[in-house]
Design a protein around this motif. Structure first.
Motif, mmCIF file in Angstrom:
data_model
loop_
_atom_site.group_PDB
_atom_site.id
_atom_site.type_symbol
_atom_site.label_atom_id
_atom_site.label_comp_id
_atom_site.label_asym_id
_atom_site.label_seq_id
_atom_site.Cartn_x
_atom_site.Cartn_y
_atom_site.Cartn_z
ATOM 1 N N ALA A 34 -21.734 -62.535 11.869
ATOM 2 C CA ALA A 34 -22.017 -61.200 11.343
ATOM 3 C C ALA A 34 -23.310 -60.669 11.939
ATOM 4 O O ALA A 34 -24.184 -61.438 12.365
ATOM 5 N N HIS A 35 -23.443 -59.343 11.945
ATOM 6 C CA HIS A 35 -24.688 -58.709 12.383
ATOM 7 C C HIS A 35 -24.806 -57.333 11.744
ATOM 8 O O HIS A 35 -23.808 -56.723 11.345
ATOM 9 N N GLN B 33 -21.091 -68.583 3.673
ATOM 10 C CA GLN B 33 -21.967 -67.430 3.619
ATOM 11 C C GLN B 33 -23.070 -67.540 4.659
ATOM 12 O O GLN B 33 -23.391 -68.634 5.137
ATOM 13 N N LEU B 34 -23.617 -66.398 5.017
ATOM 14 C CA LEU B 34 -24.792 -66.332 5.887
ATOM 15 C C LEU B 34 -25.648 -65.166 5.440
ATOM 16 O O LEU B 34 -25.194 -64.283 4.707
ATOM 17 N N THR B 35 -26.904 -65.158 5.859
ATOM 18 C CA THR B 35 -27.841 -64.112 5.455
ATOM 19 C C THR B 35 -28.457 -63.458 6.685
ATOM 20 O O THR B 35 -28.708 -64.115 7.702
ATOM 21 N N LEU B 36 -28.715 -62.150 6.550
ATOM 22 C CA LEU B 36 -29.298 -61.344 7.621
ATOM 23 C C LEU B 36 -30.529 -60.629 7.053
ATOM 24 O O LEU B 36 -30.387 -59.658 6.295
ATOM 25 N N PRO B 37 -31.748 -61.075 7.373
ATOM 26 C CA PRO B 37 -32.952 -60.430 6.827
ATOM 27 C C PRO B 37 -33.095 -58.989 7.321
ATOM 28 O O PRO B 37 -32.869 -58.697 8.497
ATOM 29 N N VAL B 38 -33.479 -58.090 6.410
ATOM 30 C CA VAL B 38 -33.740 -56.690 6.757
ATOM 31 C C VAL B 38 -35.017 -56.249 6.052
ATOM 32 O O VAL B 38 -35.472 -56.884 5.100
ATOM 33 N N HIS B 39 -35.587 -55.132 6.519
ATOM 34 C CA HIS B 39 -36.780 -54.546 5.917
ATOM 35 C C HIS B 39 -36.407 -53.220 5.265
ATOM 36 O O HIS B 39 -35.606 -52.450 5.812
ATOM 37 N N ILE B 40 -37.012 -52.934 4.113
ATOM 38 C CA ILE B 40 -36.853 -51.644 3.437
ATOM 39 C C ILE B 40 -38.218 -50.963 3.428
ATOM 40 O O ILE B 40 -39.200 -51.540 2.966
ATOM 41 N N TYR C 290 -32.783 -70.150 5.147
ATOM 42 C CA TYR C 290 -31.957 -69.823 6.280
ATOM 43 C C TYR C 290 -32.833 -69.755 7.521
ATOM 44 O O TYR C 290 -33.985 -69.434 7.486
ATOM 45 N N ASP C 291 -32.215 -70.068 8.622
ATOM 46 C CA ASP C 291 -32.950 -70.040 9.908
ATOM 47 C C ASP C 291 -32.169 -69.237 10.920
ATOM 48 O O ASP C 291 -32.210 -69.520 12.110
ATOM 49 N N SER D 260 -28.449 -60.846 13.740
ATOM 50 C CA SER D 260 -27.159 -61.518 13.768
ATOM 51 C C SER D 260 -27.304 -62.968 13.360
ATOM 52 O O SER D 260 -28.392 -63.558 13.416
ATOM 53 N N SER D 261 -26.173 -63.555 12.947
ATOM 54 C CA SER D 261 -26.145 -64.950 12.538
ATOM 55 C C SER D 261 -24.712 -65.448 12.591
ATOM 56 O O SER D 261 -23.761 -64.645 12.601
#
Length: 461
Positions: free
Chosen positions: A170-171, A274-281, A455-456, A149-150
């Protein structure tokens, strides 16, 4: 046709995709039209990574070698007329990274054969590529459990004089996904201004960093879904879905020159928020059986039931009995703020429809929504042409796509088709072949790009 009529390399069982630590075996076939003097016939197997600063350039600026082995399959002598076959075998190191092809770098594996003839005579050589796939098990990635989330608050000026504020939160429902799974994105937008915002959108982004003297960052949009606007003074909750296409895994373990990252970008078209949400693939999806168990919390003494045992007379005589304290009254709850819902209208198509089908439902008059299906970039990176990998342990429920046979067009690996299926069983479980995206169209790329703003945001577990 010349003295050498045939010079080919063939892998046993026509296998082209291998795993680290596996042996690669095959044969070198030479057909000569007449007797030919031979100094030596050698076979070489190597793997390396090359990185450059120019698009689709093979004059590597930096290289990294993983292994390089050579064996001699024939010594000095005379090669008689006819066809000759020489076997070979190599062991692939367990630390070799997965094959990869990008705009500014590649991880390449190949077998080459050399036919050395006496002085003043033509030498011959041939080569054949193969591909390596090291499966990324998401259950082994640190800090993978929970949601990400962010939140961001942005002030902006409109109509030259007025200022406004937009609060965006967002999350995502998980931190790790595999091809075919769906990313559930939930966003809350509070428009504290007197101006209607532009359309909101959620994008799955890929950033590949090529480590040279001056690192190159290649950033592109893999898939995007779009929603409606937020009217002045309104607060809405927007829920969307993004289907994960076949992509290279987040980690190229063993490679120090190429780094792959994915993140979900949630943003408004205007103002620029805008904001970013790191994910893994990865290749092996998350399994709740591997979720680390939480330690049991001992019950609180205030919640423990009163003891029914008979008190000790001597103790009760010496200790005065205090009257029970009344339980504190609960504090009044604040009235909930009015909030308009987007009715959970996914732009990603339902599981039972084709990925190109239209999705989404119209929203109410206060929050119109565009009917738009998910857009997927045709220029995503690939492991290698024609390579497939499996999807295993897909969780049941709305976040998983039903398994089934994949339609695979036929054709050679470099013909532009998807190639043949190469299933990989994981831990003995049945697997579903999932096609990988073809290599990028280098002619339409306008890269490198500067890296997106750092982003943090925090990922909550």
């Amino acid at each position: 046709m010349g003295k050498v009529q045939k010079f080919e390399i063939a892998f046993d069982k026509n296998k082209e995709v291998y795993s680290p630590g596996e042996s690669i075996t095959g044969t070198v076939t030479i057909k000569v039209g007449q007797s030919l003097q031979c100094k030596a016939i050698k076979v070489n197997c190597n793997g390396f990574c090359g990185v450059t600063s120019k698009v689709n350039d093979t004059a590597w600026t930096v290289e990294e070698q993983y292994f390089n082995s050579t064996v001699s399959v024939a010594d000095k002598g005379t090669l008689k007329q006819g066809e000759h076959t020489f076997p070979f075998k190599f062991l692939i190191p367990a630390t070799a990274p997965t094959s990869f092809e990008g705009n500014y770098g590649r991880i390449i594996y190949r077998v080459r054969a050399f036919f050395d003839t006496p002085r003043f005579t033509k030498d011959y050589s041939t080569e054949k590529p193969f591909y390596l796939l090291s499966l990324l098990n998401l259950n082994e990635v640190p800090d993978i459990w929970g949601t990400c989330s962010s939140a961001v608050t942005q002030q902006f000026t409109y109509m030259l004089m007025k200022t406004g504020t937009v609060v965006l939160k967002a999350h995502t429902d998980m931190k790790g996904y595999t091809a075919g799974q769906i990313i559930q994105v939930t966003a809350s937008i509070h428009n504290q201004s007197g101006k209607t915002t532009g359309n909101m959108a959620a994008s799955l982004m890929q950033r590949v960093t090529y480590e040279t003297k001056k690192p190159t960052h290649d950033v592109r949009t893999i898939a995007e879904v779009e929603g409606g606007v937020v009217k002045a003074g309104k607060e809405v909750e927007w829920k969307e879905q993004i289907i994960v296409p076949a992509l290279p895994q987040s980690s190229l373990a063993g490679c120090e020159l190429i780094k792959i990252e994915y993140f979900v970008k949630v943003h408004l078209k205007s103002p620029d928020v805008q904001l970013t949400l790191p994910v893994h693939i990865g290749n092996v999806s998350l399994d709740k059986k591997h979720h680390p168990s939480k330690k049991a919390v001992p019950p609180s003494t205030e919640d423990a039931p009163a003891s029914t045992s008979t008190p000790n007379p001597s103790t009760s005589a010496s200790t005065p009995t205090l009257p029970p304290r009344p339980a504190p009254k609960p504090a009044p709850r604040p009235a909930p703020r009015s909030r308009m819902s987007s009715h959970n209208s996914p732009s990603a198509p339902p599981a039972e429809y084709h990925p190109g089908a239209e999705g989404g439902t119209p929203m109410n008059d206060d929050f119109p929504n565009k009917r738009q299906s998910q857009l997927v970039s045709p220029n995503a990176f690939s492991y290698a042409p024609g390579l497939f990998f499996p999807q295993s342990q897909l969780p049941s429920g709305p976040a998983a796509v039903p398994s089934g046979p994949a339609a695979v067009p036929s054709g050679p690996p470099f013909s532009g088709s998807a190639g043949a299926t190469a299933p990989y069983p994981v831990n003995g479980a049945s697997s579903m072949p999932t096609p990988l995206i073809m290599p990028p169209n280098y002619s339409t790329s306008a890269y490198p790009q500067e890296a997106p703003p750092s982003y943090d945001e925090s990922c909550n577990t």
